[in-house]
Structure formats: structure tokens, C-alpha cells
Design an enzyme around this catalytic site. Structure first.
Site, PDB file in Angstrom:
ATOM      1  N   ARG A  97       0.842  -1.196   0.000  1.00 38.31           N
ATOM      2  CA  ARG A  97       0.000   0.000   0.000  1.00 38.31           C
ATOM      3  C   ARG A  97       0.881   1.252   0.000  1.00 38.31           C
ATOM      4  NH1 ARG A  97      -4.733   2.169  -1.444  1.00 38.31           N
ATOM      5  NH2 ARG A  97      -6.087   2.911   0.232  1.00 38.31           N
ATOM      6  N   THR A 370      -9.549   0.366 -10.059  1.00 35.48           N
ATOM      7  CA  THR A 370      -8.564  -0.494  -9.432  1.00 35.48           C
ATOM      8  C   THR A 370      -8.555  -1.730 -10.319  1.00 35.48           C
ATOM      9  OG1 THR A 370      -8.969   0.445  -7.247  1.00 35.48           O
ATOM     10  CG2 THR A 370      -8.089  -1.792  -7.283  1.00 35.48           C
ATOM     11  N   SER A 442     -10.220  -0.765   0.642  1.00 36.93           N
ATOM     12  CA  SER A 442     -11.256  -1.791   0.487  1.00 36.93           C
ATOM     13  C   SER A 442     -10.764  -3.009  -0.281  1.00 36.93           C
ATOM     14  CB  SER A 442     -12.472  -1.201  -0.240  1.00 36.93           C
ATOM     15  OG  SER A 442     -13.075  -0.179   0.511  1.00 36.93           O
TER      16      SER A 442
END
Length: 568
Positions: A97, A370, A442
Site C-alpha cells: 500500500r 482499481t 477496500s
């Protein structure tokens, strides 16, 4: 309330930890790759055919998606990688991330009046977190792969130079961001033709992207995060108004975390822990539903209960979840069956619970921005990878000479408690901006492990990712195959706004009316969402099948054919 939750951690046994033993299985007869773009799937198959494993193939697929699907991911973004290493039976979650720059501040996206300035957190250099994808590529290759980076990156490098055809998804997403792309000369040169969205079928090339991958192949992640290249990135970001420093890049590391794992209906589910909200939400929802025997119910009462469980899981997401390196996230409690029983006690089987009746955050359309891919190889290795630049085409900024867009992941932090982000999700202090912190996500790469089959799945879709994975799991647990899971109609509730949204074909008019009669604000959309990719290994026969989402026709590709026969 938070203090009580923290004390309760001592009272509840966690559902994470040692893996359950798995029965001997027939090895997969072949590899399987499912991704959101056929070019990327073919790159993964090529690497499998050359003797690479699932992790080498993941490097190839990731790098190729960054080229041909720049609206959804790339070297300027990050992601989560859920891996199963067959040789030692180990599951690992790789957190790549993005991180907040070290000069970040809690209120950096508030105006003088204390109101959130959404444009600052989504457009331009200030919106960009420090990318994690380049570090993830090296980590995969060195720690888990069989081939050198130069070989796994070769398909993407070749394609960047020879060219790829601009497709319908590229065009649709670029239509949303054309003006922002046009305002950045380096981005416009890469993605526009005479200032306009290219026609479908236009041959696109990216020499800068090829050179960047070649640098990573030669020097590893240091070729990106240190030295001349890092100085170029920092200079470009700062010139555009950003706050990156060379220290931000040099200090970036991927983090290996223990996956979240739990049991449901005789299956083991292995999924993403924080800073993903997905695994915790899945566990909460399924624990709430378990005693109802929902799988045997008619559609409307089943949907009602699923929505009520979604509502409560998303409320907890808003209040408690964030980067576990910065906030105390009560995962053992939130994933416990006793906690779920407490949530269940407030559910009426006949009436919806208004979200404003649930204690929590005070507060008031999702695009496939995404990407996800799933891989199984002939050794039984598994890879579920979800990667992103956040909104379509990220923050629209390309540093000249690099060949890729930067992300706008800073918007995934809680800019201000109770203020929704671009996906309508609200958050609190656990997900507040802090230097070096990773924003809550998410993204939910997931394995479903049953007695006779194993599935690898995930999807893009912003706030709807978790509920799409949930509905895919339902289809698989009910006996459906990989393609059926990708096909399954979708509905969603995320606590705030208090709406039950659904794809056009998810409910009949009569079903929608019955749900409205129970108190749900049913909103049937005029388009579908998501882009699920699924591969499945039948442990009893060794058969591998792949399913790709049909919602972008002719773009994605799932293949479980003998890759070696294609490339001989």
C-alpha cells in the site's frame, strides 16, 4: 466505547493464526490466470510457459496491467498481494500500500474554514502517496519467484515498445479525466491524441515505461526508490506542488503481514487484514449471517439479512479500522462470533435498521478504477493481487520521462471525521492522515478453501469491493464455478449513504418492491460495476478453471489452458 472495545480484546480468542491442515490433493494439471486485460493474462501465461511460477507470472501480469490499464494501476500506485506458497503450505499477505509522505499533516486537505477540499486530495501532486508497486515486484521475484526480474518483466517491456491497442475500458475511463490529463503535458503526450481521447484500436507505445522497467530489472527496487531516478521523481512532484522527499522514497518498504483467516459453512476463507478493511468486514458479515441458515432462504429475506449485516460491518469500518502500525485495530473482537451475536441482536428479520440509529460516525458512484488478477500454477502456488492508483488515471500527473501516472491515494485517508471520500466512505481518527501511514483500503484479495476445491478471487470497485467479493464467495460456496462467481449480480450497502444500491439485473421489480416494503431505500442503477477475476483448482481432479468478469466485454481474459502449448 473504544476503550471498552480495547479491553474486550483480552476476552475474545482471535480467528487468525495457525493454518488448518489441508487434505492431500491432486496437483493442478495446468496453470490458470484471470485478469482484467487479455494482454496481461497472456503475459502471465507466457511466464508460466517459460518455467516461472505463479509469483513470477504475477510480476508479469502486474507490470503489463500498469501499461495497458493505466486507468486502474501502475508503477505509481500500490496494492495488496495474497500468496499461498505451496512448498511449505504457507499463506502470506504482502502489503504494498502507498504511504503518506513524511511531510503530511492531519489537516492538509482542509481549507481556511476547516472544510474538506476534495480537489486537493484527488487531483495534482499533493494527492499522491509514496508508491508501493515497484517494491512489490522485486519482493515477489526475489522472495518467491524462480526467474530473474528481467525475464518476468520482459513481456511488458516488449509490449511497451511494440505497442498495444487502446480499448473500450481505457477510453471510457479516460473520458472522465480528459481535462485533468490534458492539463499535464507529460500525461497528455502519453494518453491523448491531438488533445482528445484516442479512438479504440489506436496503437499506443510507451518508451519511457519500458526504460523504467528495464531500470528496475537491472537494479531492483533501488533503481526506482534511490539515486538519479528517485531525484527525478521528487523534483517532478515538488515542481507540481507536492511534498515528496528522497527520504520518502528511500524509506519505503513492503510489509508482510499474517492474513486474516476464518471458517464459514465448512470452508476456510483466507483474506486481507488491515490496512485492508475487506477481511474484517467479510468476517463480520459472515459471522452475523451464520446462524440464520441464510443459504436456504428465499431471495428477498436472504437479501434483507445480508444488507443488514453489510450495514453494520461498514459502520465498524468507519469507526475502528486503519493502519495497524499506527492505530490499535480491534481485529480479534470485530471478527469474533460473540461480537457478531451482539450485532445480530439488533437486526429485525422484517424491517431495515436506519443507519442513523447505529452509533458511529456523524455524517451525512463507483468506477472500476482499481484492478485485480488471480493466478494458480501447476505447483499449487496461488496469487490474488489487487492493485490501484485510486481514481481513474490516478491524480493525472506523469513526471516527465517516467512513463506512468501517480496515484491519488491520499483521498483514502479520513480527511476529516465524518466527511465522505470519493467513494462515499466515511472514517474517523483511526484512518486519519499521519506521516508514513498507509490509508485504509477496500481491496480484498481472497482465497476460498474447501474440501474439494480452492478458489482465488478479487475485484476492483472502490467501496463496493468487499460486497462484490462477498457475493462471489456466496456463489462459490453454493456450488458455482469460477465464471459463475464473476457473473453473479451485485448489490451493496455501506452504512452511509443509507441506500441499497444494485445493478440493473440484480432484482426483479417485485423483489425490489418487497425490499422497499421492509424499509430499504432501493436504488437500481443504470449500469453494472466491478471487474471480478477468479481461478479455481479442483483438488480432487486437478482441473483448473478461470472466470473473468463479462461486464467489460472482450477486455479481460481468464485462461486455464496449457500455457506451454501456446508458446512453444
Amino acid at each position: 466505547m473504544t476503550r471498552i472495545l480495547c479491553l474486550a480484546l483480552l476476552l475474545f480468542a482471535p480467528l487468525v493464526g495457525a493454518e488448518a491442515p489441508r487434505a492431500p490433493a491432486t496437483p493442478p494439471h495446468q496453470g490458470g490466470v484471470a485478469s482484467a486485460n487479455a494482454y496481461a493474462t497472456d503475459a502471465g501465461l507466457e511466464i508460466l510457459a517459460k518455467g516461472g511460477n505463479a509469483f513470477d507470472a504475477a510480476v508479469a501480469v502486474s507490470a503489463t496491467l500498469g501499461l495497458v490499464e493505466p486507468e486502474s494501476s501502475g508503477l505509481g500506485g500500490g496494492g495488496f498481494l495474497l500468496l499461498h506458497v505451496a512448498k511449505d503450505g504457507r499463506d502470506v499477505f504482502v502489503d504494498a500500500r502507498e504511504r503518506a509522505p513524511l511531510a503530511s499533516a492531519r489537516d492538509m486537505f482542509l481549507d481556511a474554514a476547516g472544510n474538506a477540499d476534495r480537489k486537493k486530495s484527488t487531483e495534482g501532486a499533493l494527492a499522491a502517496g509514496i508508491p508501493g508497486t515497484p517494491a512489490a515486484l522485486e519482493h515477489l521475484a526475489v522472495r518467491y519467484g524462480k526467474l530473474p526480474l528481467s525475464e518476468s518483466l520482459a513481456p511488458a517491456i516488449r509490449l511497451a515498445r511494440e505497442g498495444w491497442k487502446f480499448g473500450p475500458k481505457n477510453a471510457a475511463m479516460l473520458g472522465f479525466r480528459r481535462d485533468a490529463i490534458a492539463a499535464t503535458p507529460a500525461a497528455a503526450a502519453l494518453f491523448l491524441r491531438d488533445g482528445q481521447v484516442p479512438a479504440q484500436g489506436t496503437l499506443m507505445r510507451n518508451e519511457d515505461y519500458a526504460r523504467t522497467l528495464e531500470r528496475i530489472a537491472r537494479e531492483g527496487a533501488d533503481g526506482f526508490y534511490r539515486g538519479d531516478y528517485a531525484r527525478r521523481l521528487v523534483a517532478g512532484v515538488r515542481k507540481a506542488g507536492g511534498i515528496w522527499t528522497e527520504s520518502d522514497l528511500a524509506e519505503y518498504r513492503v510489509v508482510e503481514r499474517a492474513p486474516l483467516r476464518f471458517k464459514h459453512r465448512g470452508f476456510e476463507i483466507v483474506t486481507a487484514p488491515p490496512p485492508s478493511s475487506g477481511g474484517v468486514a467479510l468476517a463480520t458479515i459472515l459471522n452475523v449471517l451464520e446462524p440464520y441458515g441464510y443459504e436456504k432462504m428465499d431471495k428477498v429475506p436472504r437479501t434483507h439479512l445480508v444488507v443488514e449485516a453489510m450495514r453494520r460491518a461498514y459502520r465498524d469500518r468507519a469507526v475502528y479500522l486503519g493502519d495497524p502500525d499506527f492505530a490499535q485495530v480491534p481485529v480479534p473482537l470485530l471478527t469474533s462470533r460473540d461480537y457478531a451475536a451482539g450485532l445480530r441482536a439488533g437486526i429485525s428479520a422484517e424491517r431495515a435498521t436506519p443507519s442513523d440509529m447505529l452509533p458511529g460516525v456523524t455524517a451525512a458512484a463507483s468506477r472500476p478504477d482499481t484492478t485485480h488478477f488471480s493466478i494458480i500454477d501447476a505447483e499449487g502456488n496461488l496469487a490474488a493481487v489487487t492493485q490501484t492508483v485510486n481514481l481513474p488515471y490516478g491524480n493525472s500527473l506523469v513526471v516527465p520521462g517516467t512513463g506512468f501516472l501517480l496515484n491519488n491515494e491520499m483521498d483514502d485517508f479520513s480527511v476529516k471525521p465524518g466527511v465522505p471520500n470519493a467513494f462515499g466512505l466515511v472514517g474517523d481518527d483511526a484512518n486519519a492522515i499521519a506521516p508514513g501511514k498507509r490509508p485504509l483500503s477496500s481491496m480484498t484479495p481472497t482465497f476460498l478453501i474447501g474440501k474439494d476445491r480452492v478458489a482465488v478471487l478479487g475485484t476492483p470497485g472502490g467501496s463496493r469491493i468487499v460486497t462484490m467479493v462477498l457475493l462471489g464467495l456466496f456463489e462459490l460456496m453454493d456450488g458455482g464455478g469460477a465464471q459463475a462467481a464473476a457473473d453473479a449480480p451485485r448489490f451493496h450497502h455501506q452504512y452511509l449513504p443509507d441506500q441499497l444500491s444494485a445493478e440493473p439485473e440484480a432484482f426483479t421489480a417485485e423483489e425490489a418492491a418487497q425490499l422497499k416494503a421492509r424499509g430499504h431505500d432501493v436504488q437500481i442503477g443504470d449500469r453494472s460495476w466491478g471487474n471480478m477475476q477468479v481461478v479455481m483448482w479442483h483438488r480432487d481432479t486437478g482441473k483448473v478453471e478461470a472466470g473473468t468478469d463479462p461486464r467489460w466485454k472482450g477486455v479481460g481474459k481468464g485462461s486455464s489452458s496449457d500455457a506451454a502449448s501456446i508458446y512453444r
